[in-house]
Write a protein that holds these residues in place. Structure first.
Motif, PDB file in Angstrom:
ATOM      1  N   ALA A  75       0.860  -1.188   0.000  1.00 15.95           N
ATOM      2  CA  ALA A  75       0.000   0.000   0.000  1.00 15.95           C
ATOM      3  C   ALA A  75       0.890   1.229   0.000  1.00 15.95           C
ATOM      4  O   ALA A  75       1.982   1.228   0.590  1.00 15.95           O
ATOM      5  N   SER A  76       0.394   2.295  -0.674  1.00 17.72           N
ATOM      6  CA  SER A  76       1.195   3.514  -0.752  1.00 17.72           C
ATOM      7  C   SER A  76       0.298   4.734  -0.610  1.00 17.72           C
ATOM      8  O   SER A  76      -0.911   4.682  -0.906  1.00 17.72           O
ATOM      9  N   THR A  77       0.877   5.795  -0.158  1.00 22.77           N
ATOM     10  CA  THR A  77       0.151   7.060  -0.056  1.00 22.77           C
ATOM     11  C   THR A  77       1.109   8.219  -0.231  1.00 22.77           C
ATOM     12  O   THR A  77       2.278   8.133   0.175  1.00 22.77           O
ATOM     13  N   ALA A  97      -3.895  14.425  -1.489  1.00 16.94           N
ATOM     14  CA  ALA A  97      -3.448  13.090  -1.063  1.00 16.94           C
ATOM     15  C   ALA A  97      -3.805  12.068  -2.114  1.00 16.94           C
ATOM     16  O   ALA A  97      -4.829  12.187  -2.806  1.00 16.94           O
ATOM     17  N   THR A  98      -2.945  11.061  -2.250  1.00 23.46           N
ATOM     18  CA  THR A  98      -3.179   9.940  -3.159  1.00 23.46           C
ATOM     19  C   THR A  98      -2.989   8.638  -2.382  1.00 23.46           C
ATOM     20  O   THR A  98      -2.011   8.489  -1.637  1.00 23.46           O
ATOM     21  N   TYR A  99      -3.901   7.701  -2.574  1.00 22.02           N
ATOM     22  CA  TYR A  99      -3.829   6.404  -1.904  1.00 22.02           C
ATOM     23  C   TYR A  99      -3.898   5.302  -2.957  1.00 22.02           C
ATOM     24  O   TYR A  99      -4.657   5.429  -3.944  1.00 22.02           O
ATOM     25  N   GLY A 100      -3.125   4.245  -2.726  1.00 14.59           N
ATOM     26  CA  GLY A 100      -3.150   3.169  -3.707  1.00 14.59           C
ATOM     27  C   GLY A 100      -2.729   1.829  -3.121  1.00 14.59           C
ATOM     28  O   GLY A 100      -2.050   1.763  -2.086  1.00 14.59           O
ATOM     29  N   ILE A 101      -3.150   0.759  -3.776  1.00 13.11           N
ATOM     30  CA  ILE A 101      -2.733  -0.610  -3.457  1.00 13.11           C
ATOM     31  C   ILE A 101      -2.106  -1.187  -4.717  1.00 13.11           C
ATOM     32  O   ILE A 101      -2.706  -1.118  -5.807  1.00 13.11           O
ATOM     33  N   ASN A 102      -0.905  -1.755  -4.565  1.00  9.71           N
ATOM     34  CA  ASN A 102      -0.152  -2.245  -5.722  1.00  9.71           C
ATOM     35  C   ASN A 102       0.160  -3.732  -5.560  1.00  9.71           C
ATOM     36  O   ASN A 102       0.440  -4.205  -4.450  1.00  9.71           O
ATOM     37  N   LEU A 103       0.113  -4.439  -6.670  1.00 12.88           N
ATOM     38  CA  LEU A 103       0.396  -5.886  -6.683  1.00 12.88           C
ATOM     39  C   LEU A 103       1.385  -6.176  -7.790  1.00 12.88           C
ATOM     40  O   LEU A 103       1.234  -5.678  -8.915  1.00 12.88           O
ATOM     41  N   ASN A 104       2.369  -7.002  -7.451  1.00 12.94           N
ATOM     42  CA  ASN A 104       3.350  -7.426  -8.450  1.00 12.94           C
ATOM     43  C   ASN A 104       3.587  -8.916  -8.257  1.00 12.94           C
ATOM     44  O   ASN A 104       3.908  -9.364  -7.154  1.00 12.94           O
ATOM     45  N   MET A 105       3.416  -9.688  -9.304  1.00 12.24           N
ATOM     46  CA  MET A 105       3.555 -11.138  -9.176  1.00 12.24           C
ATOM     47  C   MET A 105       4.342 -11.692 -10.355  1.00 12.24           C
ATOM     48  O   MET A 105       4.026 -11.390 -11.511  1.00 12.24           O
ATOM     49  N   LEU A 291      -4.724  -0.290  -7.602  1.00  8.54           N
ATOM     50  CA  LEU A 291      -5.956   0.458  -7.423  1.00  8.54           C
ATOM     51  C   LEU A 291      -5.597   1.732  -6.677  1.00  8.54           C
ATOM     52  O   LEU A 291      -5.004   1.666  -5.604  1.00  8.54           O
ATOM     53  N   SER A 292      -5.968   2.919  -7.225  1.00  5.64           N
ATOM     54  CA  SER A 292      -5.568   4.169  -6.590  1.00  5.64           C
ATOM     55  C   SER A 292      -6.652   5.222  -6.744  1.00  5.64           C
ATOM     56  O   SER A 292      -7.501   5.161  -7.646  1.00  5.64           O
ATOM     57  N   GLY A 293      -6.606   6.188  -5.847  1.00  4.59           N
ATOM     58  CA  GLY A 293      -7.530   7.309  -5.873  1.00  4.59           C
ATOM     59  C   GLY A 293      -6.914   8.493  -5.165  1.00  4.59           C
ATOM     60  O   GLY A 293      -5.959   8.337  -4.388  1.00  4.59           O
ATOM     61  N   SER A 294      -7.454   9.725  -5.435  1.00  6.83           N
ATOM     62  CA  SER A 294      -6.855  10.901  -4.824  1.00  6.83           C
ATOM     63  C   SER A 294      -7.916  11.973  -4.582  1.00  6.83           C
ATOM     64  O   SER A 294      -9.031  11.904  -5.121  1.00  6.83           O
ATOM     65  N   TYR A 295      -7.513  12.964  -3.791  1.00  5.09           N
ATOM     66  CA  TYR A 295      -8.385  14.121  -3.575  1.00  5.09           C
ATOM     67  C   TYR A 295      -7.505  15.302  -3.229  1.00  5.09           C
ATOM     68  O   TYR A 295      -6.332  15.147  -2.863  1.00  5.09           O
ATOM     69  N   ALA A 296      -8.078  16.501  -3.333  1.00  6.09           N
ATOM     70  CA  ALA A 296      -7.356  17.721  -2.985  1.00  6.09           C
ATOM     71  C   ALA A 296      -8.363  18.755  -2.505  1.00  6.09           C
ATOM     72  O   ALA A 296      -9.520  18.797  -2.954  1.00  6.09           O
ATOM     73  N   THR A 297      -7.919  19.605  -1.625  1.00  2.00           N
ATOM     74  CA  THR A 297      -8.779  20.689  -1.144  1.00  2.00           C
ATOM     75  C   THR A 297      -8.823  21.822  -2.160  1.00  2.00           C
ATOM     76  O   THR A 297      -7.976  21.920  -3.061  1.00  2.00           O
ATOM     77  N   LYS A 308     -14.542   9.079  -5.813  1.00  2.19           N
ATOM     78  CA  LYS A 308     -15.395   8.367  -6.760  1.00  2.19           C
ATOM     79  C   LYS A 308     -14.942   8.621  -8.187  1.00  2.19           C
ATOM     80  O   LYS A 308     -14.974   7.733  -9.040  1.00  2.19           O
ATOM     81  N   GLN A 309     -14.525   9.831  -8.431  1.00  4.33           N
ATOM     82  CA  GLN A 309     -14.110  10.198  -9.790  1.00  4.33           C
ATOM     83  C   GLN A 309     -12.690   9.712 -10.127  1.00  4.33           C
ATOM     84  O   GLN A 309     -12.401   9.411 -11.285  1.00  4.33           O
ATOM     85  N   THR A 310     -11.832   9.696  -9.125  1.00  5.28           N
ATOM     86  CA  THR A 310     -10.407   9.372  -9.399  1.00  5.28           C
ATOM     87  C   THR A 310     -10.046   7.917  -9.152  1.00  5.28           C
ATOM     88  O   THR A 310      -8.992   7.456  -9.616  1.00  5.28           O
ATOM     89  N   LEU A 311     -10.896   7.215  -8.372  1.00  3.11           N
ATOM     90  CA  LEU A 311     -10.557   5.822  -8.040  1.00  3.11           C
ATOM     91  C   LEU A 311     -10.625   4.952  -9.282  1.00  3.11           C
ATOM     92  O   LEU A 311     -11.632   4.965 -10.010  1.00  3.11           O
TER      93      LEU A 311
END
Length: 445
Positions: A75-77, A97-105, A291-297, A308-311
């Protein structure tokens, strides 16, 4: 005053040290048989325990290589704060802020992961054989130290017997000197031999004490522990036990000795190491997803709507094709081939070493058994000869030189019997170690 202060300080330190030693728990290990010594050493020896720790480490390496097939998930932010300096009164601070979950296999690695796992499996088996090899080594050390103690004890008995004979000779010679049957010079010769035998008895007792200490230290007992050894009766059947065929012993040793198994495993591991190195020439494929999403003030949209828009998800395959790696793969492959050759040569060395040990111990055991039979026969004649000369000396038919010569011959014959007895026992028992057979000395009587 300074000298008095120093003396007082030394006394205080010594007192504290003595009290610290006294607080160490003292244990008693008395009248121990060879089996008890072996059992204790195998469960407490530091080298064995270290090898067991190394085995656990190899197990962890195997578990890690198994998990290399599983995806790597993280997970990253990112958190950012910016101050926007705008013309006019509308300056503002923006937080984003940006939040994401990453997978590498890994999908395909040219066999590297598979061969690495197999290699770690072999390394675990090899580490187990290292534990067994360490146990064999401590068995051999304890066996040799224990039998040395038994040998010393027999030597003490022989020295006591010879000293008692010498003491009786000395007393008789004094009586004979007083009545004029022998000269003062003859009495001095007997007295000199009596003193020499007394000294030999002291030496043999000291050797026994030293070798009991050596056995205690091989067992790694504490300095405060009380330790003594059981002295079993060893009959001729145990000494003269028939030996198996030489080739049978060799084959059993090659099947059971940890050094052989470890050498074989090292060859297999080296061959897998070459496969691992060769995978550097093969393309690799990996799967990436996230999977990632973000928001800003300051956007005029609430956080939920922004997410909802960025995810959104991402996915893809990565293909890596080796073209030129500055010869690193070729070097790794060449070194792996040399490692295979080195391990094959090491296996030959192990084979030759076991063959040498088996042949040497086998011949030593046969020789010692033959020598024991003739040494016992020689001892019988030496005892008979001494008894006759002693009786003749008492009536003046033999001189002092004859008596002392027979006494020395008797002592030498006694020692030869002891040496042959324990040479046979140690050779037979070491052959049992090589064949992974039970090790017992005088415990079946």
């Amino acid at each position: 005053m300074k000298i008095i202060d120093r003396v007082a300080f030394i006394l205080v330190v010594a007192t504290v040290a003595i009290q610290a030693v006294a607080q160490v728990e003292s244990k008693s290990y008395t009248d121990w048989t060879l089996t008890q010594c072996l059992d204790y050493a195998l469960s407490h020896n530091i080298n064995v325990l270290q090898k067991q720790v190394a085995e656990k480490s190899a197990y962890e390496g195997l578990e890690q290589s198994k998990q290399a097939f599983a995806p790597n998930i993280s997970a990253s932010t990112n958190q950012n704060y910016a101050y926007q300096n705008m013309l006019g009164p509308n300056n503002q601070s923006v937080y984003s802020a940006t939040y994401g979950i990453n997978l590498n296999m890994p999908v395909f690695s040219g066999g590297k992961l598979i061969y690495t796992k197999k290699q770690n499996e072999i390394m675990l088996e090899s580490s187990k054989e290292d534990v067994n090899a360490s146990k064999k080594q401590i068995q051999t050390s304890v066996l040799q130290a224990y039998l040395q103690v038994l040998f010393d004890n027999e030597t003490v008995k022989t020295s006591e017997k010879i000293y008692e004979l010498s003491n009786a000779e000395y007393e008789r010679s004094k009586a004979m000197y007083e009545v004029g049957k022998i000269t003062k010079s003859a009495l001095a010769q007997v007295a000199s031999q009596w003193a020499s035998n007394k000294y030999n008895l002291t030496i043999s007792r000291n050797n026994l004490r030293i070798d009991i200490l050596n056995l205690k230290q091989v067992l790694e007992l504490e300095i405060t522990d009380d330790f003594s050894v059981n002295f079993p009766e060893i009959d001729d059947a145990e000494i003269l036990t028939p030996l198996p065929d030489l080739l049978e012993i060799y084959n059993a040793a090659m099947e059971s000795m940890p050094s052989v198994k470890a050498a074989q495993l090292n060859i297999e591991s080296a061959e897998l190491g070459k496969r691992v190195a060769q995978s550097g020439w093969i393309p690799s494929i990996s799967l990436n997803a996230g999977l990632s999403g973000s928001y800003a003030t300051g956007q005029g949209i609430n956080i939920g709507e922004q997410f909802k828009q960025t995810l959104g998800p991402t996915a893809g395959l990565s293909l890596s094709i080796p073209i030129y790696d500055q010869r690193s793969t070729q070097t790794a492959v060449n070194r792996a081939k040399l490692n295979i050759e080195s391990n094959k040569l090491n296996y030959e060395l192990v084979d030759k070493e076991i063959s040498k040990n088996v042949e040497t111990l086998y011949v030593e055991a046969l020789n010692a058994q033959d020598n024991y039979i003739t040494a016992k026969e020689k001892l019988g004649y030496a005892q008979e000869s001494y008894d006759l000369v002693s009786a003749q000396y008492n009536v003046g038919m033999k001189n002092t030189v004859d008596l002392l010569t027979e006494e020395k011959n008797l002592f030498a014959a006694e020692q030869e019997v002891i040496q042959c007895r324990y040479k046979a026992i140690i050779s037979i028992q070491l052959l049992n170690v090589l064949q992974d057979k039970e090790i017992k000395v005088g415990e079946n009587n």
